[in-house]
Structures are given as C-alpha cells and as structure tokens.
Design an enzyme around this catalytic site. Structure first.
Site, PDB file in Angstrom:
ATOM      1  N   CYS A   1      -0.585  15.620  -1.194  1.00 30.20           N
ATOM      2  CA  CYS A   1      -0.870  16.228  -2.497  1.00 30.20           C
ATOM      3  C   CYS A   1      -1.169  17.716  -2.366  1.00 30.20           C
ATOM      4  O   CYS A   1      -0.856  18.493  -3.261  1.00 30.20           O
ATOM      5  CB  CYS A   1      -2.006  15.497  -3.201  1.00 30.20           C
ATOM      6  SG  CYS A   1      -1.461  13.900  -3.844  1.00 30.20           S
TER       7      CYS A   1
ATOM      8  N   CYS B   1      -5.250  14.669  -0.767  1.00 31.31           N
ATOM      9  CA  CYS B   1      -4.702  14.276   0.528  1.00 31.31           C
ATOM     10  C   CYS B   1      -3.690  15.328   0.991  1.00 31.31           C
ATOM     11  O   CYS B   1      -3.314  16.232   0.236  1.00 31.31           O
ATOM     12  CB  CYS B   1      -4.058  12.893   0.435  1.00 31.31           C
ATOM     13  SG  CYS B   1      -2.473  12.850  -0.452  1.00 31.31           S
TER      14      CYS B   1
ATOM     15  N   CYS C   1      -0.712   8.919  -5.996  1.00 24.08           N
ATOM     16  CA  CYS C   1      -1.959   9.665  -6.136  1.00 24.08           C
ATOM     17  C   CYS C   1      -2.089  10.236  -7.544  1.00 24.08           C
ATOM     18  O   CYS C   1      -1.093  10.481  -8.231  1.00 24.08           O
ATOM     19  CB  CYS C   1      -2.008  10.800  -5.122  1.00 24.08           C
ATOM     20  SG  CYS C   1      -2.057  10.258  -3.403  1.00 24.08           S
TER      21      CYS C   1
ATOM     22  N   GLU D   1      -2.941  13.233  -8.375  1.00 26.67           N
ATOM     23  CA  GLU D   1      -2.328  14.557  -8.446  1.00 26.67           C
ATOM     24  C   GLU D   1      -0.839  14.453  -8.781  1.00 26.67           C
ATOM     25  O   GLU D   1      -0.319  15.230  -9.586  1.00 26.67           O
ATOM     26  CB  GLU D   1      -2.508  15.315  -7.120  1.00 26.67           C
ATOM     27  CG  GLU D   1      -3.937  15.655  -6.793  1.00 26.67           C
ATOM     28  CD  GLU D   1      -4.683  14.580  -6.011  1.00 26.67           C
ATOM     29  OE1 GLU D   1      -5.716  14.902  -5.413  1.00 26.67           O
ATOM     30  OE2 GLU D   1      -4.239  13.404  -6.005  1.00 26.67           O
TER      31      GLU D   1
ATOM     32  N   TYR E   1       0.770  -1.247   0.000  1.00 23.38           N
ATOM     33  CA  TYR E   1       0.000   0.000   0.000  1.00 23.38           C
ATOM     34  C   TYR E   1       0.805   1.304   0.000  1.00 23.38           C
ATOM     35  O   TYR E   1       0.474   2.200  -0.742  1.00 23.38           O
ATOM     36  CB  TYR E   1      -0.978   0.033   1.173  1.00 23.38           C
ATOM     37  CG  TYR E   1      -2.303  -0.640   0.893  1.00 23.38           C
ATOM     38  CD1 TYR E   1      -2.910  -0.556  -0.346  1.00 23.38           C
ATOM     39  CD2 TYR E   1      -2.939  -1.358   1.878  1.00 23.38           C
ATOM     40  CE1 TYR E   1      -4.120  -1.164  -0.602  1.00 23.38           C
ATOM     41  CE2 TYR E   1      -4.152  -1.986   1.638  1.00 23.38           C
ATOM     42  CZ  TYR E   1      -4.735  -1.882   0.390  1.00 23.38           C
ATOM     43  OH  TYR E   1      -5.942  -2.490   0.170  1.00 23.38           O
TER      44      TYR E   1
END
Length: 131
Positions: free
Chosen positions: A88, A85, A53, A55, A48
């Site tokens: 980002c 987030c 992301c 962005e 994970y």
C-alpha cells in the site's frame, strides 16, 4: 469541522464497514483528492492472499471518480499506529508525492502517528522514474 477531522470521521466510518472475520482487525482509510473524500475498508477472504487492503479500496474509488492525486490520508486500525503495508505504501506513491501526509489514528479518532510518505517509503520509485 477541519479538513483533517472530516478525513478522520470518514476513516472511522469506513472501518465500521470492514469485513475482517478471520483476523478480527478492521481497517478504515479516507483520503482527499481535489477536495473530495474517498474511503475504503479492508476486505478479507478465506483464501488469505485474496483479501484487499483499505488503502486499495479508497484508491480505487478515487480513480473511478476520475481523480489521480492523493493530497492527504488517514488510516485507522487498532490501538497502536496502523501504518500502510509495504504494497500500500507503493500504491500511495503512485498517486501521492513523497511529502504526502499520512495520519494514523486509533478507533476513537485520536492521532497516534503522523508521517510523510517519504518517511514510510524512503528513496521510493514513482511514475516519474518511467519518463
């Protein structure tokens, strides 16, 4: 077609390319810089923390094209507003002014929320702080 609608369409198309087999939460982003549109999608990984992301993908495409100023951005996630987030938000601040318009839309392209980057990241630290 308006500039904003073209960004929304590009973000929706990017979301369709997302690789989200684990969370099942696809995100697409489109940003405008110097009249050009750059898009990105989230890319997950079985480990994970190694995903990226949407962005970050759009910003990388912008930088690869020799641009360094985000003028406006659209983020499309699910039915609720998908705000960038924390990481980002800081990435956007590196290339965007505090008054950068950030639009969050749903998968049908309806605008759910609009904020400035300073609304999302108040009292931010940016490149100008490093002199």
């Amino acid at each position: 077609m308006s500039d904003l609608q073209s960004l929304i369409n590009a973000a929706l198309a990017a979301r369709e390319k997302a690789y989200a087999p684990y969370s099942k939460f696809s995100v697409g982003v489109a940003l405008r810089s110097a009249g050009q549109v750059f898009s990105g999608c989230n890319v997950e990984n079985a480990a994970y923390p190694l995903g990226s992301c949407a962005e970050a993908g759009a910003i990388s495409a912008m930088v690869m094209a020799g641009q360094a100023n985000i003028e406006e951005i659209v983020v499309v996630g699910g039915e609720m507003p998908c705000t960038p987030c924390g990481g980002c938000r800081q990435k956007l601040r590196e290339f965007g002014a505090p008054d950068l318009k950030v639009h969050m839309v749903n998968p049908r392209g309806d605008i759910l929320l609009q904020r400035s980057l300073s609304d999302l990241l108040p009292d931010s630290f940016g490149p100008e702080h490093l002199g």
